[in-house]
Design a protein around this motif. Structure first.
Motif, PDB file in Angstrom:
ATOM      1  N   ASN A  51       0.820  -1.204   0.000  1.00 18.47           N
ATOM      2  CA  ASN A  51       0.000   0.000   0.000  1.00 18.47           C
ATOM      3  C   ASN A  51       0.856   1.257   0.000  1.00 18.47           C
ATOM      4  N   TYR A  52       0.250   2.328  -0.439  1.00 16.13           N
ATOM      5  CA  TYR A  52       0.899   3.612  -0.575  1.00 16.13           C
ATOM      6  C   TYR A  52      -0.132   4.654  -0.193  1.00 16.13           C
ATOM      7  N   THR A  53       0.278   5.685   0.517  1.00 14.80           N
ATOM      8  CA  THR A  53      -0.648   6.758   0.872  1.00 14.80           C
ATOM      9  C   THR A  53      -0.421   7.933  -0.069  1.00 14.80           C
ATOM     10  N   GLU A  54      -1.497   8.337  -0.745  1.00 13.67           N
ATOM     11  CA  GLU A  54      -1.410   9.445  -1.695  1.00 13.67           C
ATOM     12  C   GLU A  54      -1.000  10.732  -0.974  1.00 13.67           C
ATOM     13  N   GLU A  55      -0.124  11.476  -1.601  1.00 15.39           N
ATOM     14  CA  GLU A  55       0.356  12.720  -1.007  1.00 15.39           C
ATOM     15  C   GLU A  55      -0.291  13.953  -1.619  1.00 15.39           C
ATOM     16  N   PHE A  56      -0.890  13.799  -2.786  1.00 13.94           N
ATOM     17  CA  PHE A  56      -1.465  14.942  -3.498  1.00 13.94           C
ATOM     18  C   PHE A  56      -2.808  14.561  -4.110  1.00 13.94           C
ATOM     19  N   GLY A  57      -3.545  15.572  -4.537  1.00  7.27           N
ATOM     20  CA  GLY A  57      -4.734  15.359  -5.356  1.00  7.27           C
ATOM     21  C   GLY A  57      -5.973  14.912  -4.614  1.00  7.27           C
ATOM     22  N   LYS A  58      -6.902  14.423  -5.387  1.00  6.52           N
ATOM     23  CA  LYS A  58      -8.225  14.038  -4.915  1.00  6.52           C
ATOM     24  C   LYS A  58      -8.182  13.011  -3.791  1.00  6.52           C
ATOM     25  N   LYS A  60      -5.654  12.471  -1.587  1.00  4.39           N
ATOM     26  CA  LYS A  60      -4.598  12.794  -0.617  1.00  4.39           C
ATOM     27  C   LYS A  60      -4.935  12.203   0.751  1.00  4.39           C
ATOM     28  N   GLY A  61      -3.951  11.482   1.323  1.00  4.23           N
ATOM     29  CA  GLY A  61      -4.112  10.901   2.648  1.00  4.23           C
ATOM     30  C   GLY A  61      -4.819   9.553   2.668  1.00  4.23           C
ATOM     31  N   ILE A  62      -5.187   9.055   1.497  1.00  7.51           N
ATOM     32  CA  ILE A  62      -5.901   7.778   1.413  1.00  7.51           C
ATOM     33  C   ILE A  62      -4.943   6.705   0.912  1.00  7.51           C
ATOM     34  N   PHE A  70      -5.148  -2.113 -11.648  1.00  8.48           N
ATOM     35  CA  PHE A  70      -6.288  -1.405 -11.086  1.00  8.48           C
ATOM     36  C   PHE A  70      -5.813  -0.751  -9.795  1.00  8.48           C
ATOM     37  N   GLN A  71      -6.160   0.504  -9.584  1.00  8.52           N
ATOM     38  CA  GLN A  71      -5.781   1.203  -8.361  1.00  8.52           C
ATOM     39  C   GLN A  71      -6.988   1.237  -7.423  1.00  8.52           C
ATOM     40  N   PHE A  72      -6.819   0.652  -6.249  1.00  9.72           N
ATOM     41  CA  PHE A  72      -7.884   0.620  -5.265  1.00  9.72           C
ATOM     42  C   PHE A  72      -7.515   1.533  -4.103  1.00  9.72           C
ATOM     43  N   TYR A  73      -8.437   2.437  -3.760  1.00  9.58           N
ATOM     44  CA  TYR A  73      -8.236   3.359  -2.647  1.00  9.58           C
ATOM     45  C   TYR A  73      -9.101   2.879  -1.484  1.00  9.58           C
ATOM     46  N   PHE A  74      -8.505   2.851  -0.292  1.00  8.28           N
ATOM     47  CA  PHE A  74      -9.226   2.302   0.853  1.00  8.28           C
ATOM     48  C   PHE A  74      -8.871   3.024   2.136  1.00  8.28           C
ATOM     49  N   LYS A  75      -9.786   2.898   3.091  1.00  8.47           N
ATOM     50  CA  LYS A  75      -9.566   3.395   4.443  1.00  8.47           C
ATOM     51  C   LYS A  75      -9.622   2.196   5.370  1.00  8.47           C
ATOM     52  N   GLN A  76      -8.807   2.255   6.407  1.00  5.87           N
ATOM     53  CA  GLN A  76      -8.735   1.136   7.345  1.00  5.87           C
ATOM     54  C   GLN A  76      -8.990   1.635   8.760  1.00  5.87           C
ATOM     55  N   ASP A  78      -9.041  -0.366  12.359  1.00  4.61           N
ATOM     56  CA  ASP A  78      -8.819  -1.637  13.042  1.00  4.61           C
ATOM     57  C   ASP A  78      -8.915  -2.793  12.038  1.00  4.61           C
ATOM     58  N   ASN A  79      -9.920  -3.649  12.166  1.00  5.52           N
ATOM     59  CA  ASN A  79     -10.055  -4.802  11.274  1.00  5.52           C
ATOM     60  C   ASN A  79     -11.043  -4.568  10.140  1.00  5.52           C
ATOM     61  N   ASP A  80     -11.483  -3.343   9.971  1.00  7.24           N
ATOM     62  CA  ASP A  80     -12.397  -3.014   8.880  1.00  7.24           C
ATOM     63  C   ASP A  80     -11.655  -2.237   7.793  1.00  7.24           C
ATOM     64  N   VAL A  81     -11.773  -2.743   6.571  1.00  2.00           N
ATOM     65  CA  VAL A  81     -11.181  -2.072   5.418  1.00  2.00           C
ATOM     66  C   VAL A  81     -12.322  -1.718   4.480  1.00  2.00           C
ATOM     67  N   ILE A  82     -12.407  -0.443   4.118  1.00  2.00           N
ATOM     68  CA  ILE A  82     -13.473   0.016   3.220  1.00  2.00           C
ATOM     69  C   ILE A  82     -12.842   0.486   1.921  1.00  2.00           C
ATOM     70  N   VAL A  83     -13.191  -0.178   0.823  1.00  2.00           N
ATOM     71  CA  VAL A  83     -12.703   0.208  -0.496  1.00  2.00           C
ATOM     72  C   VAL A  83     -13.610   1.330  -0.979  1.00  2.00           C
ATOM     73  N   ILE A  84     -13.024   2.534  -1.144  1.00  2.00           N
ATOM     74  CA  ILE A  84     -13.846   3.708  -1.433  1.00  2.00           C
ATOM     75  C   ILE A  84     -13.768   4.181  -2.881  1.00  2.00           C
ATOM     76  N   ALA A  85     -12.758   3.710  -3.625  1.00  2.00           N
ATOM     77  CA  ALA A  85     -12.643   4.140  -5.018  1.00  2.00           C
ATOM     78  C   ALA A  85     -11.782   3.149  -5.789  1.00  2.00           C
ATOM     79  N   VAL A  86     -11.983   3.129  -7.103  1.00  2.00           N
ATOM     80  CA  VAL A  86     -11.159   2.309  -7.989  1.00  2.00           C
ATOM     81  C   VAL A  86     -10.905   3.097  -9.263  1.00  2.00           C
ATOM     82  N   LEU A  87      -9.682   2.986  -9.747  1.00  2.00           N
ATOM     83  CA  LEU A  87      -9.338   3.539 -11.049  1.00  2.00           C
ATOM     84  C   LEU A  87      -8.928   2.393 -11.946  1.00  2.00           C
ATOM     85  N   PHE A  88      -9.484   2.365 -13.161  1.00  2.00           N
ATOM     86  CA  PHE A  88      -9.154   1.318 -14.116  1.00  2.00           C
ATOM     87  C   PHE A  88      -7.763   1.561 -14.695  1.00  2.00           C
TER      88      PHE A  88
END
Length: 94
Positions: A51-58, A60-62, A70-76, A78-88
């Motif tokens: 995983n990598y945390t975005e430093e810039f843009g839409k 940022k911090g995710i 495929f780029q998957f953006y998620f928030k974590q 504890d034991n819950d991971v929520i996939v909030i966005a995907v880029l093809f």
């Protein structure tokens, strides 16, 4: 301890809409299913090494992982991971 992976409705709808000129709709759906399974395997790993945390843009911090381009953006939380966005593959994040 197992992690709970949640796919937001926006991400689910977008994945279903994915199309490829090289594959039939059935082959494409099978491919997307495999991408989802691989993504969940990575996200369920307690030590997410890719995983990598975005430093810039839409986004940022995710956190982001890349599975089969495929780029998957998620928030974590504890034991819950929520996939909030995907880029093809090839889709611009800006």
């Amino acid at each position: 301890m197992s992690r709970n992976i949640t796919w937001t409705p926006i991400v689910r709808e977008k994945l279903i809409e994915f199309r490829s000129e090289r594959f039939t709709p059935v082959e494409t759906l099978d491919f997307i299913s495999q991408v989802v399974l691989e993504t969940e395997d990575v996200l369920k790993n307690p030590v997410i090494g890719k995983n990598y945390t975005e430093e810039f843009g839409k986004y940022k911090g995710i956190s982001r992982i890349v599975v089969r381009k495929f780029q998957f953006y998620f928030k974590q939380d504890d034991n819950d991971v929520i996939v909030i966005a995907v880029l093809f593959p090839g889709e611009n994040k800006y």
